[in-house]
Design a protein around this motif. Structure first.
Motif, short mmCIF file in Angstrom:
data_model
loop_
_atom_site.label_atom_id
_atom_site.label_comp_id
_atom_site.label_asym_id
_atom_site.label_seq_id
_atom_site.Cartn_x
_atom_site.Cartn_y
_atom_site.Cartn_z
N PRO A 14 0.82 -1.21 0.00
CA PRO A 14 0.00 0.00 0.00
C PRO A 14 0.86 1.26 0.00
CG PRO A 14 -0.29 -1.28 2.03
CD PRO A 14 0.61 -2.07 1.15
N SER A 17 3.93 1.99 2.48
CA SER A 17 4.39 0.74 3.12
C SER A 17 5.91 0.64 3.14
CB SER A 17 3.78 -0.47 2.41
OG SER A 17 4.09 -0.41 1.03
N GLY A 18 6.59 1.56 2.41
CA GLY A 18 8.05 1.54 2.42
C GLY A 18 8.65 1.03 1.12
N GLY A 20 9.53 2.66 -1.62
CA GLY A 20 10.66 3.48 -2.05
C GLY A 20 11.88 3.25 -1.16
N THR A 21 11.64 3.16 0.15
CA THR A 21 12.72 2.98 1.12
C THR A 21 13.41 1.63 0.90
OG1 THR A 21 11.42 4.31 2.66
CG2 THR A 21 13.22 3.02 3.61
N LEU A 124 2.81 8.95 6.11
CA LEU A 124 2.71 9.71 4.86
C LEU A 124 2.57 11.20 5.10
CD1 LEU A 124 0.71 7.42 2.47
CD2 LEU A 124 3.13 7.90 2.54
N ARG A 127 6.05 12.55 5.49
CA ARG A 127 7.04 12.22 4.45
C ARG A 127 7.50 13.50 3.75
NH1 ARG A 127 5.80 7.77 -0.12
NH2 ARG A 127 3.91 8.98 -0.50
N TYR A 137 12.34 11.03 2.94
CA TYR A 137 12.74 11.22 4.34
C TYR A 137 11.48 11.22 5.18
CZ TYR A 137 17.02 12.90 2.12
OH TYR A 137 18.16 12.99 1.37
N ASN A 138 11.70 11.16 6.49
CA ASN A 138 10.57 11.18 7.40
C ASN A 138 11.00 11.87 8.68
OD1 ASN A 138 8.66 9.92 9.51
ND2 ASN A 138 7.77 9.44 7.53
N THR A 198 5.62 -3.78 10.84
CA THR A 198 5.29 -2.36 10.98
C THR A 198 6.53 -1.48 10.85
OG1 THR A 198 5.53 -2.58 13.36
CG2 THR A 198 3.28 -2.71 12.50
N GLU A 199 7.71 -2.08 10.80
CA GLU A 199 8.96 -1.30 10.73
C GLU A 199 9.82 -1.79 9.58
OE1 GLU A 199 10.04 1.27 12.47
OE2 GLU A 199 8.16 1.32 13.61
N THR A 200 10.27 -0.88 8.73
CA THR A 200 11.12 -1.25 7.60
C THR A 200 12.40 -1.95 8.08
OG1 THR A 200 10.26 0.53 6.26
CG2 THR A 200 12.43 -0.28 5.65
N1 LIG Z 1 8.25 5.70 11.14
C1 LIG Z 1 8.65 5.00 10.08
N2 LIG Z 1 8.66 5.60 8.87
C2 LIG Z 1 9.08 4.84 7.81
C3 LIG Z 1 9.50 3.50 7.94
N3 LIG Z 1 9.84 3.05 6.70
C4 LIG Z 1 9.65 4.07 5.85
N4 LIG Z 1 9.22 5.17 6.52
C5 LIG Z 1 8.85 6.49 6.01
O1 LIG Z 1 7.49 6.38 5.57
C6 LIG Z 1 7.25 7.17 4.41
C7 LIG Z 1 6.74 6.27 3.30
O2 LIG Z 1 7.80 5.40 2.89
P1 LIG Z 1 8.09 5.17 1.33
O3 LIG Z 1 9.31 4.33 1.21
O4 LIG Z 1 8.06 6.49 0.64
O5 LIG Z 1 6.77 4.29 0.97
P2 LIG Z 1 6.03 4.00 -0.41
O6 LIG Z 1 4.94 5.02 -0.53
O7 LIG Z 1 5.50 2.61 -0.26
O8 LIG Z 1 7.07 4.11 -1.51
C8 LIG Z 1 8.59 7.87 4.10
O9 LIG Z 1 8.56 9.16 4.69
C9 LIG Z 1 9.64 6.96 4.77
O10 LIG Z 1 10.79 7.70 5.16
C10 LIG Z 1 9.49 2.90 9.25
O11 LIG Z 1 9.84 1.75 9.45
N5 LIG Z 1 9.05 3.71 10.26
#
Ligand SMILES: Nc1nc2c(ncn2[C@@H]2O[C@H](COP(=O)(O)OP(=O)(O)O)[C@@H](O)[C@H]2O)c(=O)[nH]1
Ligand SMILES: Nc1ncnc2c1ncn2[C@@H]1O[C@H](COP(=O)(O)OP(=O)(O)O)[C@@H](O)[C@H]1O
Length: 220
Positions: A14, A17-18, A20-21, A124, A127, A137-138, A198-200
Motif C-alpha cells: 500500500p 508501506s516503504g 521506495g525505502t 505519509l 514524508r 525522508y521522514n 510495521t517497521e522497515t
Molecule cells: N516511522 C517510520 N517511517 C518509515 C518507515 N519506513 C519508511 N518510513 C517512512 O514512511 C514514508 C513512506 O515510505 P516510502 O518508502 O516512501 O513508501 P512508499 O509510498 O510505499 O514508496 C517515508 O517518509 C519513509 O521515510 C518505518 O519503518 N518507520
C-alpha cells in the motif's frame, strides 16, 4: 553484489508501506535498476509535460491514472533497458497492468510489503521527498541531516500534494479495490513473496535474505 543473470522484480504494498525505502536498499545491495512509476509521473508534472499536467489531477484526487497511459509509459522505459536487471516500484497497480507487463516481460519475483493501514497514515503525512531523485525522508524515521534539505544535493525537500490525510484515505481505498487483486494474480502465478511488519528495519533483513537466496538459485 554483481548479478550474473538478468533478474526482474516487482515491489508492491500500500501507499506508504516503504516501497521506495526498501527499493533504495535493494538497488544499493543488489545493483538492480529502480523504476518508480510515481517518480516518472512526478517528473512529468515538474517538467510540465502535457501528460504530466493531465495526470496531476488524478494523482491529487487519490485516483490511479488510466491503465493505458501508465502501461505505455512504463513499457516504453523497460524496452530501453532490454539487457538490464530491474526492480519495478508502483507498477503494476491493476490486473490489466499486470497482464500488459506479462505480455512483454517475465517477472522473477514479486515482493509484497504487508504493512497495516494504521501505521501508514502517520508516515505519509510526515514524508518529505526530494522530487528530482525520489529520495524520501521522514520527520521521525529518517530525518534529513539539515531540516528541509536533501542530504546528497542540498536541494529543498517538498511534501507531496497527495500526502494529505484525506487523499491518503482515497489512495488506500484505490489500493484495496484495484491493487489487492494484483496480489492474487501473482500468488496464483507462484511468484508472490509477502513480508509483514510495521517497521522497515525489521522487514528489510528478511527481504535481503530472500533475494540473496533467490539470486543464488537463479545463478545455479
Ligand atoms: N516511522 C517510520 N517511517 C518509515 C518507515 N519506513 C519508511 N518510513 C517512512 O514512511 C514514508 C513512506 O515510505 P516510502 O518508502 O516512501 O513508501 P512508499 O509510498 O510505499 O514508496 C517515508 O517518509 C519513509 O521515510 C518505518 O519503518 N518507520
Ligand atoms: N501503476 C500506476 N497506475 C496508476 N496510477 C499510478 C501508478 N503508479 C503511480 N500512480 C499514480 O501516482 C500516485 C503516486 O504513486 P506512488 O509515488 O507510487 O505513491 P506511493 O508510493 O505513495 O504509493 C498514485 O496515487 C497514482 O495516482
Amino acid at each position: 553484489m554483481v548479478l550474473q543473470r538478468i533478474f526482474r522484480a516487482v515491489i508492491m504494498g500500500p501507499p506508504g508501506s516503504g516501497k521506495g525505502t526498501v527499493s533504495a536498499r535493494i538497488t544499493k545491495t543488489f545493483g538492480l535498476s529502480h523504476i518508480s512509476s510515481g517518480d516518472i509521473l512526478r517528473s512529468n508534472i515538474s517538467n510540465k509535460s502535457e501528460l504530466g499536467l493531465l495526470m496531476k489531477c488524478c494523482i491529487d484526487q487519490g485516483q490511479l491514472v488510466p491503465d493505458d497511459v501508465m502501461s505505455r509509459l512504463i513499457l516504453r522505459d523497460l524496452r530501453a533497458m532490454d539487457h538490464s536487471s530491474w526492480l519495478l516500484d508502483g507498477f503494476p497497480r491493476t490486473v490489466p497492468q499486470a497482464e500488459a507487463l506479462d505480455d512483454a516481460h517475465s517477472v522473477d519475483t514479486v515482493i509484497n510489503l504487508n504493512v497495516p493501514f494504521q501505521t501508514i497514515k502517520q508516515r505519509l503525512t510526515s514524508r518529505w521527498t526530494h522530487l528530482p531523485s525520489g529520495r524520501v525522508y521522514n520527520v521521525d524515521f529518517n530525518p534529513p541531516k539539515v531540516p528541509g534539505l536533501d542530504d546528497e544535493t542540498g536541494e529543498p525537500l517538498v511534501q507531496r500534494d497527495d500526502d494529505t490525510p484525506d487523499t491518503v484515505t482515497l489512495r488506500l481505498k484505490a489500493y484495496e479495490n484495484q491493487t489487492e487483486p494484483v496480489l492474487e494474480y501473482y500468488r496464483s502465478n507462484g511468484v508472490l513473496e509477502t513480508f509483514t511488519g510495521t517497521e522497515t528495519n525489521m522487514i528489510w533483513p528478511h527481504v535481503e535474505a530472500f533475494l540473496h537466496k533467490k539470486l543464488k538459485q537463479k545463478v545455479a
